[in-house]
Design an enzyme around this catalytic site. Structure first.
Site, PDB file in Angstrom:
ATOM      1  CB  VAL A  19      37.534  44.710  43.286  1.00 43.61           C
ATOM      2  CG1 VAL A  19      37.495  45.993  42.462  1.00 43.61           C
ATOM      3  CG2 VAL A  19      38.615  43.776  42.754  1.00 43.61           C
ATOM      4  CD  GLU A  32      40.544  51.496  31.185  1.00 47.41           C
ATOM      5  OE1 GLU A  32      40.154  52.367  30.400  1.00 47.41           O
ATOM      6  OE2 GLU A  32      41.311  50.582  30.849  1.00 47.41           O
ATOM      7  CB  VAL A  80      41.607  44.887  30.177  1.00 52.79           C
ATOM      8  CG1 VAL A  80      42.896  44.487  29.464  1.00 52.79           C
ATOM      9  CG2 VAL A  80      40.415  44.256  29.491  1.00 52.79           C
ATOM     10  CB  ILE A  91      47.194  49.252  32.535  1.00 54.49           C
ATOM     11  CG1 ILE A  91      48.363  48.678  33.330  1.00 54.49           C
ATOM     12  CG2 ILE A  91      47.664  49.823  31.215  1.00 54.49           C
ATOM     13  CD1 ILE A  91      49.136  47.583  32.600  1.00 54.49           C
ATOM     14  N   GLY A 131      45.330  38.518  47.253  1.00 56.70           N
ATOM     15  CA  GLY A 131      44.103  38.991  46.588  1.00 56.70           C
ATOM     16  C   GLY A 131      44.249  39.157  45.089  1.00 56.70           C
ATOM     17  CD  GLU A 182      39.715  36.152  38.438  1.00 55.08           C
ATOM     18  OE1 GLU A 182      38.479  36.233  38.461  1.00 55.08           O
ATOM     19  OE2 GLU A 182      40.451  37.156  38.466  1.00 55.08           O
ATOM     20  CE  LYS A 230      42.361  40.362  33.499  1.00 53.79           C
ATOM     21  NZ  LYS A 230      43.349  39.942  34.496  1.00 53.79           N
TER      22      LYS A 230
HETATM   23  N1  HSE Z   1      43.033  37.234  38.785  1.00 57.83           N
HETATM   24  C1  HSE Z   1      43.315  38.419  38.063  1.00 57.83           C
HETATM   25  C2  HSE Z   1      44.816  38.530  37.873  1.00 57.83           C
HETATM   26  C3  HSE Z   1      42.774  39.617  38.767  1.00 57.83           C
HETATM   27  O1  HSE Z   1      45.548  37.803  38.545  1.00 57.83           O
HETATM   28  O2  HSE Z   1      45.256  39.309  37.040  1.00 57.83           O
HETATM   29  C4  HSE Z   1      42.779  40.878  37.964  1.00 57.83           C
HETATM   30  O3  HSE Z   1      41.971  40.782  36.821  1.00 57.83           O
END
Ligand code: HSE
Length: 411
Positions: A15, A121, A124, A128, A178, A181, A196
């Protein structure tokens, strides 16, 4: 007139690197990354080593830096960084859902005490724009439910296994793309979706929860029997973060759901996420977008940075009405519960059973069960048990206690 933002960036992973790229491409912002602090030296990165520092004070003690963007994946280290940034009078943008789920109220209070912004933002559903919508558009107490696919990795795995790929290959692909986590347990066991959901509950209903309050069950042990059952009934299996408000209670949990073909998230595939907002006067609204990945997540961070130029802060307007609300697990749902071992299914006390299937290879029951029955076990550790929520509105647990089965439906 917009304010000049001098940014200190923590983290240059998927990110952080994405943010560097989108910020350079966006000439609308009066913002510049002044320093980048990373943890590991001599790591292969797209920028030269000279761009990086390794000491957090390079950012935190720099009086010219007025904005900290925290994009590391260690929630505890992020907690220390964010608190120190507030202490030093800097606004903070973060994408760290675990940090926020665990420490939100404390961080809100520190930021508020210093009249600083804390925006997240990107934490979550990545691209979006759900938090700002919950804050600004749904800024009253008319919301009755919020549910969605809030994890890109598991949605990618469920989509690909539905098309015949095996679980391990699909997870590996999600990691390579990517989405996952660093510790993919957080994705596949539903922790990420839970963090989330906690943030969504805070902005939708105004109430605070801690990770221990909310049940999370993921997709680690979905078997071919479960997938086949879904295919036969024309369901898709989706990992859903689900919260419902009824009177003075908010219910919420994360679990696999069987989704019918006419449901708005049925066709949401791969790393796409979706959030359905249910409100008294608008009925249902659907938000869809990429929920993981470098640029989609960076675009939400960019939007927060842009909002900071105009000193935007979340106001948490629903906190006042939420004083009358509390989080509860006292409700009933209709589920499918399957196991190779028939005896295991017998340990669950159903209010009503609809279907009982037994064979030498696999067994399942569908029926109504108190949610508290499911809390007895850590399903993420039960290799030979699988449950999914069937497409029926939840019922109040009172429903099964009444002699006249007066409908008490919600959701
Ligand atoms: N590991 C998270 C997912 C990354 O797969 O949604 C985004 O928050």
């Amino acid at each position: 007139m917009s304010k000049k933002l001098n940014i200190g960036l923590f983290g240059f992973g998927c990110v952080g690197e994405g943010l560097y790229e989108v910020l350079n491409k966006s000439n609308l912002l009066n913002a510049e990354i002044k320093s980048i602090v990373v943890k590991t030296k001599n790591k292969k990165r797209t920028l030269d080593e000279s761009y990086f520092s390794y000491d957090s004070n390079v950012i935190l003690e720099d009086p010219e830096i007025n904005t900290v963007v925290e994009l590391i994946d260690d929630a505890e280290a992020a907690y220390i960084i964010v608190k120190k940034a507030f202490e030093k009078g800097k606004n903070v943008v973060s994408a760290n859902k675990k940090l926020i789920a665990e420490h939100l109220d404390e961080l809100i209070s520190i930021a508020k005490g210093k009249n600083l912004s804390f925006l997240y933002e990107a934490s979550v559903c990545a691209s979006i724009p759900i938090i700002r919508n919950l804050e600004e558009y749904y800024n009253n107490d008319s919301l009755s439910g919020i549910q969605g696919i809030c994890n890109g990795t598991t949605n990618y795995i469920l989509t690909q296994t539905n098309y015949g790929k095996d679980y391990k290959t699909a997870l590996k692909e999600a990691q390579n793309l990517g989405y996952a986590e660093s510790d993919p347990t957080l994705d596949v066991d539903g922790f990420d979706s839970k963090y989330k959901l906690q943030i969504l509950i805070k902005h939708a209903f105004g109430i605070s929860t801690s990770p221990e309050d909310i049940f999370n069950y993921g997709v680690r042990y979905v078997t071919k029997e479960n997938v086949n059952y879904a295919l036969e009934k024309n369901y898709h299996i989706k990992l859903i973060s689900h919260a419902v408000k009824l009177a003075d209670k908010v219910f919420g949990f994360v679990a696999p759901h069987f989704i019918k073909a006419d449901h708005p998230v049925y066709a949401v595939e791969n790393e796409f996420n979706a959030v359905i907002v249910e409100a008294l006067f608008t009925d249902r609204q659907l938000f869809v977008g990429k929920g993981a990945g470098s640029h989609p997540t960076a675009s939400a961070v960019l939007s927060d940075i842009s909002a900071l130029q105009y000193n935007y802060q979340y106001e948490y307007k629903k906190a006042e009405s939420a004083k009358e609300l509390y989080f509860s697990n006292d409700f009933a749902i209709k589920i499918y519960l399957g196991s190779k071992n028939e005896i295991k299914l017998k340990t669950f006390d159903f209010h009503e059973k609809d279907e009982i299937f037994q064979s030498r290879e696999y067994n399942y029951i569908t029926g109504w069960i108190s949610f508290s029955e499911l809390l007895k076990l850590d399903f993420n550790k039960e290799e030979d048990l699988f449950f999914a929520v069937l497409p029926e509105p939840f019922k109040s647990s009172e429903y099964f206690k009444r002699s006249e089965k007066e409908e008490l439906l919600f959701a």
